[in-house]
Design a protein around this motif. Structure first.
Motif, PDB file in Angstrom:
ATOM      1  N   ASP A  99      -4.928   7.285   8.020  1.00 52.70           N
ATOM      2  CA  ASP A  99      -4.883   5.760   8.466  1.00 52.70           C
ATOM      3  C   ASP A  99      -4.101   4.908   7.766  1.00 52.70           C
ATOM      4  O   ASP A  99      -4.417   4.897   6.484  1.00 52.70           O
ATOM      5  CB  ASP A  99      -6.491   5.608   8.375  1.00 52.70           C
ATOM      6  CG  ASP A  99      -7.417   6.370   9.199  1.00 52.70           C
ATOM      7  OD1 ASP A  99      -7.188   6.608  10.183  1.00 52.70           O
ATOM      8  OD2 ASP A  99      -8.525   6.638   8.824  1.00 52.70           O
ATOM      9  N   LYS A 100      -3.175   4.316   8.271  1.00 56.46           N
ATOM     10  CA  LYS A 100      -2.486   3.274   7.793  1.00 56.46           C
ATOM     11  C   LYS A 100      -2.808   2.022   8.046  1.00 56.46           C
ATOM     12  O   LYS A 100      -2.386   1.579   9.219  1.00 56.46           O
ATOM     13  CB  LYS A 100      -0.977   3.876   7.861  1.00 56.46           C
ATOM     14  CG  LYS A 100      -0.393   5.068   7.617  1.00 56.46           C
ATOM     15  CD  LYS A 100       1.033   5.359   7.973  1.00 56.46           C
ATOM     16  CE  LYS A 100       1.007   6.853   7.709  1.00 56.46           C
ATOM     17  NZ  LYS A 100       0.945   7.443   6.491  1.00 56.46           N
TER      18      LYS A 100
ATOM     19  N   ARG B 101       0.904  -1.459   0.201  1.00 56.36           N
ATOM     20  CA  ARG B 101      -0.012  -0.095  -0.092  1.00 56.36           C
ATOM     21  C   ARG B 101       1.075   1.207  -0.021  1.00 56.36           C
ATOM     22  O   ARG B 101       1.758   1.376   0.744  1.00 56.36           O
ATOM     23  CB  ARG B 101      -0.883   0.010   1.243  1.00 56.36           C
ATOM     24  CG  ARG B 101      -1.942  -1.356   1.444  1.00 56.36           C
ATOM     25  CD  ARG B 101      -3.015  -0.930   0.269  1.00 56.36           C
ATOM     26  NE  ARG B 101      -3.931  -2.133   0.407  1.00 56.36           N
ATOM     27  CZ  ARG B 101      -3.935  -3.236  -0.044  1.00 56.36           C
ATOM     28  NH1 ARG B 101      -2.652  -3.634  -0.853  1.00 56.36           N
ATOM     29  NH2 ARG B 101      -4.822  -4.056   0.086  1.00 56.36           N
TER      30      ARG B 101
ATOM     31  N   ASP C  11       0.936   4.575   1.570  1.00 53.44           N
ATOM     32  CA  ASP C  11       0.160   5.290   2.498  1.00 53.44           C
ATOM     33  C   ASP C  11       0.855   6.504   2.926  1.00 53.44           C
ATOM     34  O   ASP C  11       0.323   6.970   3.988  1.00 53.44           O
ATOM     35  CB  ASP C  11      -0.120   4.340   3.568  1.00 53.44           C
ATOM     36  CG  ASP C  11       1.118   3.483   4.137  1.00 53.44           C
ATOM     37  OD1 ASP C  11       2.185   4.341   3.848  1.00 53.44           O
ATOM     38  OD2 ASP C  11       1.120   2.717   5.048  1.00 53.44           O
TER      39      ASP C  11
ATOM     40  N   LEU D 198      -1.497   9.042   3.511  1.00 55.44           N
ATOM     41  CA  LEU D 198      -2.942   8.721   4.150  1.00 55.44           C
ATOM     42  C   LEU D 198      -2.665   8.950   5.773  1.00 55.44           C
ATOM     43  O   LEU D 198      -1.849   8.565   6.274  1.00 55.44           O
ATOM     44  CB  LEU D 198      -3.276   7.475   3.647  1.00 55.44           C
ATOM     45  CG  LEU D 198      -3.674   6.953   2.418  1.00 55.44           C
ATOM     46  CD1 LEU D 198      -3.617   5.601   2.196  1.00 55.44           C
ATOM     47  CD2 LEU D 198      -4.639   7.616   2.063  1.00 55.44           C
TER      48      LEU D 198
END
Length: 454
Positions: A118-119, A111, A113, A116
């Motif tokens: 929220d990981k 991913r 992230d 982001l």
């Protein structure tokens, strides 16, 4: 160990991989009630199908997973992409080599992230005792590095950031790095690199890394490092520009490959060459109709400023050949024509070295990383003739990937040269994350390991 691998398997859920033929011929349940559960959910073993079973404690205990024909080494990516957080052990491999399973697992669990809030934690694949966890982890780490570099927006991945990445790797492995920046490129005879990058806010640069014992076989890697491609004055439409942060994907491939080589202590004398620029629009941008000099001394008439990657590679390849490497390999996100011919996942490669061609194809088969040899068809060189310069930089509508490779060939003087025209990107096929992708990296890495007996 790679972040989606683990050595702890005591509480792992069991994964049972099946092809359609393997599941259809199943005589006994791999776990109690498996076939009934599969029938109720339409499971056949098709690629990406997943059926879950929980134990009495409500925790996941078994997973039925379809891998289709099992021909794609990354088939498991469609499975790990869907799995919740937790540890998983392979209870049935469906005929796949564990190295292929691990590569697919890491691919699907990846991913990007960085931006982001929220990981999510990736699902963890249990490494059996028989697996070379260190080697599998190095490969997964290299692929993740490649994808992180390509996925990062150009605002945070300019030529100076590519330089910083290479500098960090050089420091980690005790390599030396020389960087030439801005107008110094003219003083040091990299005129094409300078011309393509001179209009950008961040100065163009040329990086040269050296590692290993000079007594070992010499290996040169070259990667196209266009951190954003607007098309220049032959500007791309918005739709064509949208993912052009990926135009440094060739550089990302050779950076990742260099990390693999150094971390595995491959017995080679490595030279890495990365020209890095942004192809921007400004008052001093190079123009259609300009005639530019090159490091090799050949002049190039500019037919299209959006055919800029081959220009910076021309100077880099000429530099690499000055040291007479035994093997020279370049990666570049060079042409849309390669995607029209072979699609996103299949990486075309070009070489006149028959032994190398066979070795790369063998590496592809062993690693499960698909590549396809394309012809260096010399008669098409006529499409690159200019009446007022030695070459023109764009060969027209037909055979665009071939003519681009032929353009590069004019700047190569090496015992063995291979060019890979990769996309470095993927759509959401197989359920794997959309975005940056490694194309041909594992095939070439397998070839190098076989060649240098690691």
């Amino acid at each position: 160990m790679h972040k989606s691998f683990t050595a702890e398997g005591a509480k792992a859920a069991a994964i049972h991989l099946f092809t359609p033929a393997g599941f259809d011929g199943l005589k006994d349940d791999p776990f109690p009630g498996a076939r009934a559960l599969a029938k109720g959910q339409g499971f056949t073993g098709a690629a990406g199908q997943v059926v879950y079973q929980a134990g009495e404690d409500g925790k996941l205990s078994h997973v039925l997973a379809g891998i289709g024909k099992g021909q794609d080494a990354l088939a498991v990516a469609a499975i790990s992409a869907k799995l919740p957080e937790g540890a998983y052990a392979i209870a049935g491999d469906g005929g796949m080599a564990f190295a292929h399973i691990a590569a697919g697992w890491a691919d699907g669990a990846y991913r990007f992230d960085r931006y982001l809030k929220d990981k999510a934690k990736p699902p963890l694949l249990v490494m059996p005792v028989s697996a070379d966890a260190d080697a599998l982890s190095r490969e997964a780490d290299a692929c993740a590095l490649l994808r992180d570099l390509v996925n990062t927006p150009a605002a945070d991945m300019g030529p100076q950031d590519v330089d910083a990445t290479i500098a960090s790797i050089a420091e980690r492995f005790g390599a030396t790095l020389t960087t030439i920046v801005g107008d110094d490129l003219l003083e040091e005879n990299y005129p094409l690199v300078h011309a393509v990058g001179r209009a950008a806010v961040y100065a163009p640069r040329f990086m040269e890394l050296e590692w290993g014992d000079p007594a070992h076989p010499s290996l040169a890697l070259v990667g196209k490092g266009v951190t954003f491609d607007s098309g220049g004055l032959d500007i791309k439409p918005g739709s064509g520009m949208r993912i052009m942060k990926k135009d440094m994907g060739g550089a990302a491939h050779v950076i990742a490959l260099s990390q693999l080589i150094m971390s595995a202590k491959l017995p080679v004398h490595l030279k890495l060459y990365v020209p890095s620029v942004e192809n921007a629009v400004a008052g001093d941008a190079f123009r259609p109709g300009d005639i530019l000099n090159s490091r090799k001394g050949l002049t190039v008439e500019i037919d299209n400023t959006d055919a800029e990657g081959r220009l910076i590679l021309a100077d880099a390849l000429a530099r690499a050949c000055e040291f007479k490497p035994d093997v020279l390999i370049d990666f570049a996100t060079l042409t849309g024509a390669a995607r029209v011919a072979l699609g996103a996942d299949l990486a075309p490669f070009y070489t006149d070295d028959e032994d190398m061609a066979g070795a790369i194809q063998a590496g592809s088969a062993m690693s499960g990383d698909p590549v396809w040899r394309m012809p260096l068809w010399d008669p098409y060189l006529s499409d690159l003739k200019s009446p007022i310069a030695d070459l023109v930089n764009s060969g027209g509508r037909f055979a665009g990937s071939i003519t681009a490779a032929l353009f590069l060939k004019q700047f190569v003087d090496a015992k063995s040269w291979t060019h890979l025209d990769v996309w470095a990107w993927r759509l959401g096929k197989y359920g794997r994350p959309e975005g940056a992708a490694a194309c041909g990296l594992r095939a070439v890495w397998q070839m190098l390991q076989d060649r240098y007996s690691v």
